[in-house]
Design a protein around this motif. Structure first.
Motif, mmCIF file in Angstrom:
data_model
loop_
_atom_site.group_PDB
_atom_site.id
_atom_site.type_symbol
_atom_site.label_atom_id
_atom_site.label_comp_id
_atom_site.label_asym_id
_atom_site.label_seq_id
_atom_site.Cartn_x
_atom_site.Cartn_y
_atom_site.Cartn_z
ATOM 1 N N ASP A 351 -2.704 -0.327 -1.284
ATOM 2 C CA ASP A 351 -1.617 -0.177 -2.264
ATOM 3 C C ASP A 351 -1.191 -1.550 -2.791
ATOM 4 O O ASP A 351 -0.898 -1.705 -3.990
ATOM 5 N N ASP A 352 -1.142 -2.541 -1.914
ATOM 6 C CA ASP A 352 -0.748 -3.886 -2.329
ATOM 7 C C ASP A 352 -1.771 -4.469 -3.302
ATOM 8 O O ASP A 352 -1.414 -5.079 -4.308
ATOM 9 N N ARG A 355 -1.403 -2.868 -6.676
ATOM 10 C CA ARG A 355 -0.307 -3.459 -7.453
ATOM 11 C C ARG A 355 -0.743 -4.777 -8.091
ATOM 12 O O ARG A 355 -0.410 -5.065 -9.247
ATOM 13 N N LEU A 359 -0.949 -5.417 -12.075
ATOM 14 C CA LEU A 359 -0.139 -6.500 -12.617
ATOM 15 C C LEU A 359 -1.003 -7.488 -13.405
ATOM 16 O O LEU A 359 -0.590 -7.985 -14.461
ATOM 17 N N GLU A 374 9.771 -8.367 -11.507
ATOM 18 C CA GLU A 374 8.875 -7.220 -11.436
ATOM 19 C C GLU A 374 8.957 -6.540 -10.057
ATOM 20 O O GLU A 374 8.663 -7.148 -9.034
ATOM 21 N N PRO A 375 9.369 -5.251 -10.010
ATOM 22 C CA PRO A 375 9.488 -4.584 -8.699
ATOM 23 C C PRO A 375 8.138 -4.227 -8.082
ATOM 24 O O PRO A 375 8.036 -4.057 -6.866
ATOM 25 N N GLU A 376 7.085 -4.121 -8.907
ATOM 26 C CA GLU A 376 5.773 -3.696 -8.411
ATOM 27 C C GLU A 376 4.800 -4.869 -8.253
ATOM 28 O O GLU A 376 3.618 -4.721 -8.493
ATOM 29 N N ARG A 377 5.314 -6.019 -7.865
ATOM 30 C CA ARG A 377 4.422 -7.145 -7.625
ATOM 31 C C ARG A 377 3.948 -7.099 -6.169
ATOM 32 O O ARG A 377 4.599 -6.493 -5.310
#
Length: 576
Positions: A351-352, A355, A359, A374-377
């Protein structure tokens, strides 16, 4: 650095060496030099406790009464202890140096106990290095070699000189003589180029002290042919520095397969390995997916990421129901529980990386501020590519462009510092890497190992097919030969086997040096501590033909059959 990358340290320190316990990475403890000594006082006589404080072994025991013309038995008591014995010390420093001084002047250390004197001299040098008395340690190492030369054979001298020269290199680095240290380490490898443990010792010292990134990459690339674990550190550095073509190449060549184990044997840590591997594979494949994307191979990146998730899903499948409908045994339930837990961690890793990939695809439209918000970094494994993500950002003007460049430079500086910390070893870890002594009568037996009926299966070699038909398993074991000798003999066996297949080179996919111990039991109960049974070197190799252009992406790691045979065939002739 976190997660998968931080566990590299122990593997790099040991290179996959397996024994009763796998040597782990420890933080270097800076031992301050002692204060200036007070006014000289009369030397104190040695006491029995000084011997184990110095070199870890008990006081020697010479005969009290000798007949006219009789000499002390050289190997009586602990008098025969020499460089063929392992180092038992658990701590090093000023107290040990003082104890060594007293034992070396002790009447109990009779002239015939020359091997024990050698052990005490080596221990004194180690204590002096630990307390950073580097010039004194260099003088002690000179004394050690000079004394050994008074009675040892040429081969015995050459083997022990490897260790003393490695310690000299440490002292030379510390005294700001880096060029001399480099030459010393290069000469160590040149003397035993086909011993993985000798290469590991020299490489560990150089990687620790030589912090130049380019030099480190060159050193890792050279060593990766013999120690494939280095590929993992090479991958991390390539990701940090934006070398994505090579990052994808290194990730593809990292193998989690081990050489075949003996059916009745178990490896230290093997029970946990298959669960750790689930997360480890996910980390490598996620990193490769990012590298492929950054190298402009978007479709391949997506395929790699999907394959990684499918692999995790397969790893956590529940066990099939029992035909009789009964409940699963506890061991099966525990195995499933641990697989699921490992799968959850692997999914977090992927998942990381997902992201980070998402990005990067839109980073060109973002600024430094929007990235920070950015919350999804990425926040875990994928933080290793943060400098690349920042390099993709939009710069609104010269000032912001300079800020981006400065941020990237600072991130890479911090990553270099982090890599240095990963490579740090405690002094005791360095000591564990020192080569064992050797003598001509203890060479490995260059014949097929026995069946344990007419002759022992603990001596000799065995070659077996790999699960993959392109791979070959082999092992070489000896009850008395040093690890370096066992490794060299195994390399010669590999070269001869590959030659018989009509190939001219091979690639080491995986390697393990095993320090064997046997525990005897009755009805499943242990009969006490393990008994040492020598060393065994296991290889998983890929035979290739350089002449036919096979495996072009792997040829940089190929070891030529002709080179191995030229160096080792005379040293280790086949048994008649």
């Amino acid at each position: 650095m976190n997660g998968f990358w931080t566990v590299l340290a122990g593997a790099l320190a040991t290179g996959g060496a397996i024994g009763g316990a796998q040597a782990g990475q420890t933080k270097v403890v800076e031992v301050p030099s002692p204060p200036p000594p007070p006014a000289p006082v009369a030397a104190q006589p040695a006491v029995a406790a000084d011997y184990p404080t110095c070199d870890g072994y008990p006081v020697p025991n010479p005969k009290k009464k000798l007949k006219p013309g009789e000499k002390q038995p050289e190997h009586r008591g602990w008098g025969g202890l020499g460089p063929n014995y392992g180092i038992r010390l658990r701590s090093f420093g000023v107290q040990g140096s003082a104890a060594c001084e007293r034992t070396l002047a002790d009447p109990m250390l009779v002239p015939e106990f020359r091997n024990r004197r050698l052990s005490l001299l080596r221990a004194r040098a180690l204590h002096e290095l630990a307390e950073k008395s580097d010039e004194t340690a260099l003088a002690t190492l000179d004394e050690f070699d000079a004394f050994h030369a008074t009675y040892a054979t040429r081969d015995e001298l050459a083997a022990i000189r490897l260790g003393s020269d490695a310690l000299r290199a440490v002292a030379l680095y510390r005294t700001k003589k880096a060029a001399d240290a480099h030459k010393m380490l290069d000469s160590i490898i040149a003397r035993r180029p086909y011993s993985a443990s000798v290469r590991r010792l020299a490489s560990a010292i150089r990687l620790l002290f030589d912090t130049d990134r380019g030099n480190r990459i060159a050193q890792l690339r050279e060593q990766a042919s013999y120690n494939p674990v280095m590929l993992r550190l090479m991958l991390m550095i390539a990701l940090q520095t934006g070398d994505f073509e090579n990052a994808a190449l290194y990730a593809e060549q990292i193998s989690f397969d081990l050489p075949k184990n003996r059916g009745e044997w178990s490896l230290s840590g093997d029970a946990d390995r298959k669960y750790e591997e689930i997360q480890g594979r996910a980390a490598i494949r996620g990193a490769r997916a990012y590298a492929l994307l950054a190298a402009g191979k978007t479709e391949q990146s997506a395929i790699e990421l999907k394959g990684a998730r499918d692999e995790v899903a397969f790893a956590v499948e529940p066990p099939p129901p029992r035909p009789d409908g009964r409940k699963q045994p506890k061991r099966v339930e525990e195995d499933f529980r641990r697989r699921v837990a490992a799968g959850d961690k692997a999914t977090e890793v992927l998942d990381d990386w997902s992201r980070a990939i998402a990005l990067r695809l839109r980073a060109g439209k973002m600024t430094m501020k929007s990235l920070a918000d950015e919350p999804e970094r990425p926040r875990g494994e994928a933080m290793v590519v943060m400098s690349d993500l920042i390099a993709q950002l939009r710069a609104d003007g010269p000032a912001e462009s300079r800020a981006i460049d400065a941020t990237i430079e600072e991130i890479r500086r911090m990553q270099d510092v982090g890599t240095t910390k990963m490579l740090q070893m405690g002094f005791d870890d360095l000591v564990k890497l020192l080569p064992r002594g050797e003598h001509a009568d203890a060479k490995p037996s260059m014949r097929d190992e026995g069946s344990n009926f007419w002759r022992t299966n603990m001596e000799g070699y065995r070659v077996m097919k790999g699960d993959d038909p392109q791979l070959v398993n082999l092992r070489m074991g000896s009850l008395s030969a040093s690890p370096a000798m066992v490794e060299e003999a195994a390399m010669l066996v590999a070269a001869d086997h590959v030659r018989g297949l009509g190939k001219d080179a091979f690639i080491i996919e995986s390697a393990l040096l095993v320090e064997r111990t046997v525990t005897y039991g009755y009805h499943g109960y242990s009969a006490g501590g393990g008994t040492p049974q020598g060393f065994e070197y296991r290889l998983l190799i890929r035979p290739i033909s350089l002449a036919a252009g096979e495996e072009p992406s792997r040829q940089w790691r190929a070891i030529k059959v002709a080179d191995v045979r030229a160096a080792l065939a005379e040293k280790y002739p086949l048994a008649p």
